[in-house]
Design an enzyme around this catalytic site. Structure first.
Site, PDB file in Angstrom:
ATOM      1  N   SER A  17       0.806  -1.230   0.000  1.00 54.04           N
ATOM      2  CA  SER A  17       0.000   0.000   0.000  1.00 54.04           C
ATOM      3  C   SER A  17       0.836   1.277   0.000  1.00 54.04           C
ATOM      4  O   SER A  17       0.507   2.218  -0.729  1.00 54.04           O
ATOM      5  CB  SER A  17      -0.970  -0.009   1.188  1.00 54.04           C
ATOM      6  N   LYS A  66      -9.845  -5.067  10.528  1.00 54.19           N
ATOM      7  CA  LYS A  66     -10.950  -4.451   9.772  1.00 54.19           C
ATOM      8  C   LYS A  66     -12.264  -4.379  10.566  1.00 54.19           C
ATOM      9  O   LYS A  66     -12.998  -3.406  10.446  1.00 54.19           O
ATOM     10  CB  LYS A  66     -11.192  -5.207   8.464  1.00 54.19           C
ATOM     11  N   ASP A 102     -13.016  -2.803  -0.631  1.00 53.59           N
ATOM     12  CA  ASP A 102     -12.542  -4.112  -1.117  1.00 53.59           C
ATOM     13  C   ASP A 102     -13.462  -4.682  -2.195  1.00 53.59           C
ATOM     14  O   ASP A 102     -12.996  -5.155  -3.236  1.00 53.59           O
ATOM     15  CB  ASP A 102     -12.466  -5.121   0.035  1.00 53.59           C
ATOM     16  N   LEU A 216      -8.193 -13.990  -3.571  1.00 51.82           N
ATOM     17  CA  LEU A 216      -8.122 -12.594  -3.137  1.00 51.82           C
ATOM     18  C   LEU A 216      -6.740 -12.221  -2.621  1.00 51.82           C
ATOM     19  O   LEU A 216      -6.430 -11.048  -2.443  1.00 51.82           O
ATOM     20  CB  LEU A 216      -9.181 -12.297  -2.066  1.00 51.82           C
ATOM     21  N   TYR A 218      -2.404 -12.510  -3.031  1.00 52.78           N
ATOM     22  CA  TYR A 218      -1.463 -12.488  -4.153  1.00 52.78           C
ATOM     23  C   TYR A 218      -0.142 -13.021  -3.631  1.00 52.78           C
ATOM     24  O   TYR A 218       0.004 -13.303  -2.441  1.00 52.78           O
ATOM     25  CB  TYR A 218      -1.326 -11.074  -4.732  1.00 52.78           C
TER      26      TYR A 218
END
Ligand code: ATR
Length: 280
Positions: A17, A66, A102, A216, A218
């Protein structure tokens, strides 16, 4: 004046990010600093307070915070409420506003970058944790057909399906019954099995040559599922790198009021990220 942003997670060392947001900011000529803050679940709330005192304007939230972040928000968007989780925080004068980008990030990656039509797809969602909750409503909004939710702990699949509240269209099923469910046009792996290097035993009968299989995650975390899908001869196999970049782009436009172009950073990171992929 430089604006302060951060991503909070545990662990966070390998987060892409900061790089993604730095690239967007450079492209748009906006001065930001964006750091990665590692904080344990016990310290998350204090860390967020300190970040605000330091002048933090916005934050991304990743594993495992989250749901906690959702609970700390003063206001949340409808899509965050449907997910019960936030990945994007915006500071207001009185508190944090929370959003969840998301789901829309995944849909944007599949439909815009990869030009895939999701409408009418019989869909299997593996997992019922934060990631699954984030994407399930967006998949339904994108026009998939029936959605089957399968989770190792059955009660969590039931809870997710109940929360969605579309009993004619969304169904929980047991992991042991995967072999009896027939094949799917879309399979989403939203489990964290690959991150823990534990294997998920999945039958090949779930897959046909028309199947789009998406992890979802990587990099290394996506390898086991993607290898399985390729071995089962799925028509299209993708990882979550594009979703990561698109959820960041949506967050960036919330913070800065301008949508960045994502192809360049996608191309750069795609070259570097280890993992199997095709279709792009
Ligand atoms: P995330 O935010 O990535 O979804 P999470 O909320 O901890 O993380 O959820 C992890 C998901 O991966 C859960 O659905 C979990 O299943 P349980 O609810 O049974 O724990 C699933 N998961 C983790 N390891 C798994 C494994 N080895 N096989 C199958 N599912 C697994």
């Amino acid at each position: 004046m430089t604006q302060h942003f951060a991503v909070f997670g545990y662990p966070i060392a390998h987060s892409l990010s900061p790089r993604i947001h730095a690239a967007f900011a450079k492209q748009q000529g906006i001065a930001i600093d964006y750091t990665a803050i590692e904080t344990t679940p016990e310290n998350f709330s204090e860390a967020l307070k300190s970040f605000h005192k330091f002048g933090g304007r916005g934050a991304n939230i990743t594993l495992p915070h989250k749901q906690t972040a959702f609970a700390l928000c003063e206001k949340t968007s409808e899509r965050a409420q449907r997910a019960g989780a936030v990945n994007t925080l915006i500071r207001t004068e009185t508190g944090w506003d929370g959003d969840n980008t998301d789901g829309p990030g995944l849909i944007h990656d599949l439909t815009e970058r990869h030009r895939l039509d999701l409408r009418g797809r019989r869909t299997l969602l593996l997992g019922a944790g934060g990631a699954a909750r984030g994407v399930a409503p967006a998949l339904l909004d994108a026009g998939i057909d029936e959605l089957f939710v399968v989770n190792r702990t059955a009660g969590k699949a039931d809870a997710l399906v109940d929360a969605i509240g579309q009993p004619g269209r969304v169904h929980p099923r047991y992991w042991e019954d995967l072999k009896d469910l027939g094949s799917f046009d879309l399979i989403i792996n939203a489990t964290s099995a690959g991150r823990q290097a534990s294997s998920t035993a999945l039958p090949f009968t779930l897959v046909t040559t028309r199947t789009l299989a998406v992890d979802l995650s990587y990099s290394e975390a996506a390898i086991a599922f993607m290898s399985w899908a390729k071995a089962a001869n799925a028509g299209n196999v993708l990882d979550g790198l594009g979703m990561l970049i698109e959820q960041a782009a949506i967050g960036f436009s919330i913070w800065h009021g301008v949508r960045p172009e994502t192809d360049e950073i996608y191309g750069q990171l795609r070259k570097e990220v280890v993992g199997l992929h095709n279709g792009d």
